[in-house]
Motif scaffolding. Structure first.
Motif, PDB file in Angstrom:
ATOM      1  N   THR A  29     -36.242  55.053  89.412  1.00 43.28           N
ATOM      2  CA  THR A  29     -36.119  56.568  89.247  1.00 43.28           C
ATOM      3  C   THR A  29     -35.016  56.838  88.160  1.00 43.28           C
ATOM      4  OG1 THR A  29     -33.995  56.707  91.004  1.00 43.28           O
ATOM      5  CG2 THR A  29     -36.647  56.854  91.663  1.00 43.28           C
ATOM      6  N   VAL A  30     -34.444  55.665  87.634  1.00 47.70           N
ATOM      7  CA  VAL A  30     -33.354  56.055  86.585  1.00 47.70           C
ATOM      8  C   VAL A  30     -33.995  56.740  85.316  1.00 47.70           C
ATOM      9  CG1 VAL A  30     -31.544  54.898  85.252  1.00 47.70           C
ATOM     10  CG2 VAL A  30     -31.675  54.239  87.727  1.00 47.70           C
ATOM     11  N   GLN A  31     -33.298  57.884  85.006  1.00 44.97           N
ATOM     12  CA  GLN A  31     -33.760  58.195  83.825  1.00 44.97           C
ATOM     13  C   GLN A  31     -32.619  58.747  82.921  1.00 44.97           C
ATOM     14  OE1 GLN A  31     -37.057  61.391  83.965  1.00 44.97           O
ATOM     15  NE2 GLN A  31     -37.573  60.544  85.948  1.00 44.97           N
ATOM     16  N   VAL A  32     -32.469  58.318  81.803  1.00 45.18           N
ATOM     17  CA  VAL A  32     -31.329  58.683  80.966  1.00 45.18           C
ATOM     18  C   VAL A  32     -31.841  59.511  79.810  1.00 45.18           C
ATOM     19  CG1 VAL A  32     -29.213  58.179  79.516  1.00 45.18           C
ATOM     20  CG2 VAL A  32     -30.094  56.640  81.685  1.00 45.18           C
ATOM     21  N   LEU A  33     -31.329  60.669  79.776  1.00 42.16           N
ATOM     22  CA  LEU A  33     -31.788  61.730  78.459  1.00 42.16           C
ATOM     23  C   LEU A  33     -30.455  61.934  77.567  1.00 42.16           C
ATOM     24  CD1 LEU A  33     -33.210  64.168  81.277  1.00 42.16           C
ATOM     25  CD2 LEU A  33     -34.712  62.868  79.611  1.00 42.16           C
ATOM     26  N   ILE A  34     -30.895  61.625  76.187  1.00 41.15           N
ATOM     27  CA  ILE A  34     -29.709  62.083  75.184  1.00 41.15           C
ATOM     28  C   ILE A  34     -30.359  62.823  74.358  1.00 41.15           C
ATOM     29  CG2 ILE A  34     -28.313  60.643  73.681  1.00 41.15           C
ATOM     30  CD1 ILE A  34     -28.613  58.038  75.185  1.00 41.15           C
ATOM     31  N   HIS A  35     -29.351  63.958  73.971  1.00 38.48           N
ATOM     32  CA  HIS A  35     -29.560  64.846  72.982  1.00 38.48           C
ATOM     33  C   HIS A  35     -28.405  64.799  72.048  1.00 38.48           C
ATOM     34  CE1 HIS A  35     -29.659  68.810  71.068  1.00 38.48           C
ATOM     35  NE2 HIS A  35     -31.070  68.732  71.142  1.00 38.48           N
ATOM     36  N   ASP A  36     -28.740  64.198  70.960  1.00 38.84           N
ATOM     37  CA  ASP A  36     -27.912  64.225  69.822  1.00 38.84           C
ATOM     38  C   ASP A  36     -28.065  65.682  69.155  1.00 38.84           C
ATOM     39  OD1 ASP A  36     -27.434  63.743  66.720  1.00 38.84           O
ATOM     40  OD2 ASP A  36     -26.394  62.239  67.935  1.00 38.84           O
ATOM     41  N   GLU A  37     -26.896  66.149  68.474  1.00 37.92           N
ATOM     42  CA  GLU A  37     -26.791  67.349  67.883  1.00 37.92           C
ATOM     43  C   GLU A  37     -28.023  67.811  66.978  1.00 37.92           C
ATOM     44  OE1 GLU A  37     -23.329  68.244  64.959  1.00 37.92           O
ATOM     45  OE2 GLU A  37     -23.033  66.077  65.330  1.00 37.92           O
ATOM     46  N   GLU A  38     -28.411  66.889  66.454  1.00 32.97           N
ATOM     47  CA  GLU A  38     -29.576  67.136  65.470  1.00 32.97           C
ATOM     48  C   GLU A  38     -31.166  66.745  66.087  1.00 32.97           C
ATOM     49  OE1 GLU A  38     -28.817  65.638  61.690  1.00 32.97           O
ATOM     50  OE2 GLU A  38     -26.815  66.565  61.324  1.00 32.97           O
ATOM     51  N   ASP A  39     -31.096  66.496  67.248  1.00 33.26           N
ATOM     52  CA  ASP A  39     -32.437  66.135  67.927  1.00 33.26           C
ATOM     53  C   ASP A  39     -33.017  67.736  68.131  1.00 33.26           C
ATOM     54  OD1 ASP A  39     -32.651  63.511  68.061  1.00 33.26           O
ATOM     55  OD2 ASP A  39     -31.595  63.223  69.775  1.00 33.26           O
TER      56      ASP A  39
ATOM     57  N   ARG B  57     -28.211  56.656  67.866  1.00 35.00           N
ATOM     58  CA  ARG B  57     -27.857  57.433  66.459  1.00 35.00           C
ATOM     59  C   ARG B  57     -28.843  57.701  65.741  1.00 35.00           C
ATOM     60  NH1 ARG B  57     -27.567  54.254  62.285  1.00 35.00           N
ATOM     61  NH2 ARG B  57     -27.377  52.217  62.522  1.00 35.00           N
ATOM     62  N   PRO B  58     -28.723  58.723  64.913  1.00 37.50           N
ATOM     63  CA  PRO B  58     -29.879  59.187  64.059  1.00 37.50           C
ATOM     64  C   PRO B  58     -29.883  58.214  63.028  1.00 37.50           C
ATOM     65  CG  PRO B  58     -28.039  60.819  63.777  1.00 37.50           C
ATOM     66  CD  PRO B  58     -27.715  59.667  64.948  1.00 37.50           C
ATOM     67  N   ARG B  59     -31.334  58.158  62.490  1.00 39.80           N
ATOM     68  CA  ARG B  59     -31.487  57.221  61.217  1.00 39.80           C
ATOM     69  C   ARG B  59     -31.727  58.402  60.049  1.00 39.80           C
ATOM     70  NH1 ARG B  59     -37.001  55.532  63.277  1.00 39.80           N
ATOM     71  NH2 ARG B  59     -38.156  57.178  62.353  1.00 39.80           N
ATOM     72  N   ASP B  60     -31.351  57.761  58.847  1.00 37.40           N
ATOM     73  CA  ASP B  60     -31.811  58.646  57.687  1.00 37.40           C
ATOM     74  C   ASP B  60     -33.211  58.577  57.618  1.00 37.40           C
ATOM     75  OD1 ASP B  60     -31.946  59.958  55.320  1.00 37.40           O
ATOM     76  OD2 ASP B  60     -30.615  58.578  54.318  1.00 37.40           O
ATOM     77  N   PRO B  61     -33.876  60.145  57.740  1.00 41.66           N
ATOM     78  CA  PRO B  61     -35.485  60.041  57.798  1.00 41.66           C
ATOM     79  C   PRO B  61     -35.841  59.682  56.360  1.00 41.66           C
ATOM     80  CG  PRO B  61     -34.407  62.118  58.256  1.00 41.66           C
ATOM     81  CD  PRO B  61     -33.349  61.160  58.149  1.00 41.66           C
ATOM     82  N   GLU B  62     -34.974  59.890  55.103  1.00 40.17           N
ATOM     83  CA  GLU B  62     -35.378  59.553  53.898  1.00 40.17           C
ATOM     84  C   GLU B  62     -35.605  58.017  53.657  1.00 40.17           C
ATOM     85  OE1 GLU B  62     -33.064  61.674  51.012  1.00 40.17           O
ATOM     86  OE2 GLU B  62     -33.413  63.486  51.934  1.00 40.17           O
TER      87      GLU B  62
END
Length: 133
Positions: free
Chosen positions: A74-84, A121-126
């Motif tokens: 049942t464990v769910q971890v939700l992460i919302h980075d500021e640019e997601d 963490r976010p990656r550089d989409p470019e």
């Protein structure tokens, strides 16, 4: 790097497991504390935290992964980075927290191993030839 991120942990029958995480503890690799989310009833089973820097959440997923969950399915971890555009979802599979792809969504964020060396963490989409949206 300063990246604000909200983290929500949903897990049934996990009050005892999560209770120590509602207090700050300087011995952990990550900084912060979760608060219980119990919206208007006794059925709630969620905890939330906000992290203002990536370094403050380094090791968080590894720590959560290591806890003795009474019902790991049942464990769910939700992460919302500021640019997601949406929350990312991690669930325990084979004893490890793994990011679960969500249908009809695309996050322009790195999805490698998440531990002390590689926090979510976010990656550089470019770098991978994709636009961020």
């Amino acid at each position: 790097m300063s990246r604000i991120a909200e983290v929500i942990v949903l897990a049934q029958d996990a009050d005892e497991v999560m209770e120590p995480l509602t207090r700050r503890d300087d011995t952990r690799t990550w900084n912060g504390a979760f608060f219980e989310m119990r919206p208007g009833g006794n059925w709630g089973f969620g905890w939330g935290a906000e992290f203002v820097r990536m370094s403050s959440r380094t090791g968080l997923l590894k720590h959560l992964e290591s806890l003795p969950w009474p019902r790991p399915e049942t464990v769910q971890v939700l992460i919302h980075d500021e640019e997601d555009d949406c929350f990312g979802l991690w669930m325990i599979h084979d004893g490890k927290l793994m990011e679960i792809p969500l249908p009809r969504t695309r996050r322009a964020y790195w999805s490698g191993p998440h531990d002390e060396e590689f926090p979510p963490r976010p990656r550089d989409p470019e770098q991978d030839g994709q636009s961020p949206h």
